[in-house]
Design an enzyme around this catalytic site. Structure first.
Site, PDB file in Angstrom:
ATOM      1  N   ASN A 249      15.294  12.363   8.713  1.00 49.61           N
ATOM      2  CA  ASN A 249      16.149  12.860   9.804  1.00 49.61           C
ATOM      3  C   ASN A 249      15.373  13.871  10.648  1.00 49.61           C
ATOM      4  O   ASN A 249      14.349  13.831  10.497  1.00 49.61           O
ATOM      5  CB  ASN A 249      17.245  13.707   9.190  1.00 49.61           C
ATOM      6  CG  ASN A 249      17.001  14.836   8.163  1.00 49.61           C
ATOM      7  OD1 ASN A 249      15.850  15.488   8.578  1.00 49.61           O
ATOM      8  ND2 ASN A 249      17.440  15.058   7.217  1.00 49.61           N
TER       9      ASN A 249
ATOM     10  N   HIS B  27       0.715  -1.111   0.099  1.00 53.97           N
ATOM     11  CA  HIS B  27       0.184  -0.025   0.072  1.00 53.97           C
ATOM     12  C   HIS B  27       0.927   1.173   0.062  1.00 53.97           C
ATOM     13  O   HIS B  27       1.048   1.812   1.168  1.00 53.97           O
ATOM     14  CB  HIS B  27      -1.023  -0.115   1.234  1.00 53.97           C
ATOM     15  CG  HIS B  27      -1.738  -1.449   1.639  1.00 53.97           C
ATOM     16  ND1 HIS B  27      -2.569  -1.661   0.607  1.00 53.97           N
ATOM     17  CD2 HIS B  27      -1.386  -2.061   2.480  1.00 53.97           C
ATOM     18  CE1 HIS B  27      -3.064  -2.934   0.946  1.00 53.97           C
ATOM     19  NE2 HIS B  27      -2.141  -3.170   1.994  1.00 53.97           N
TER      20      HIS B  27
ATOM     21  N   ALA C   5       2.406  -0.361  14.224  1.00 57.77           N
ATOM     22  CA  ALA C   5       1.681   0.695  13.501  1.00 57.77           C
ATOM     23  C   ALA C   5       1.435   1.948  14.494  1.00 57.77           C
ATOM     24  O   ALA C   5       1.179   1.835  15.513  1.00 57.77           O
ATOM     25  CB  ALA C   5       0.337   0.182  13.140  1.00 57.77           C
TER      26      ALA C   5
ATOM     27  N   SER D 289       2.240   0.379   9.663  1.00 57.94           N
ATOM     28  CA  SER D 289       1.656   1.403   8.941  1.00 57.94           C
ATOM     29  C   SER D 289       1.729   2.552   9.719  1.00 57.94           C
ATOM     30  O   SER D 289       1.616   2.578  10.976  1.00 57.94           O
ATOM     31  CB  SER D 289       0.144   1.200   8.431  1.00 57.94           C
ATOM     32  OG  SER D 289      -0.735   0.928   9.640  1.00 57.94           O
TER      33      SER D 289
END
Length: 110
Positions: free
Chosen positions: A49, A23, A86, A68
């Site tokens: 960073n 995805h 996630a 995700s």
């Protein structure tokens, strides 16, 4: 820079063989990051960073699974075989086989 589908990966980023991007929407990977072999990245992931002219970026080890909407920033190393939950925000090194969750992320692997 690859910018299709909201996927920003600079051509200078070394990405190991077998890495999969599931995805691929909203993914940003800083030009100075390093991605190992067989890494799994999911939507909404940022690898970069900390700003302020600090160009030091994360090094992601081999066989890392990134959930995700995760954020991995700074001059840090994510150890091989680690999992990033996630929505986690990782700003510190994590050792091999870590399971990092939360904001700020902490290792919950026993």
């Amino acid at each position: 820079m690859l910018g299709h589908l909201g996927l920003n990966i600079y051509y200078t980023v070394p990405i190991g063989f077998g890495t999969k991007i599931y995805h691929p929407f909203g993914i940003v990977i800083n030009a100075k990051s390093v991605i190992g072999k067989n890494v799994k990245l999911r939507q909404g992931t940022t690898i970069g960073n900390k700003g302020n002219n600090n160009f030091l970026s994360p090094r992601i080890g081999d066989n890392v699974d990134v959930g995700s909407n995760s954020i991995i920033i700074g001059d840090i190393t994510i150890g091989d075989y680690s999992k990033i939950g996630a929505g986690s925000v990782v700003t510190k090194d994590c050792s091999i086989n870590s399971v990092m969750v939360g904001n700020p992320a902490r290792n919950i692997k026993k």
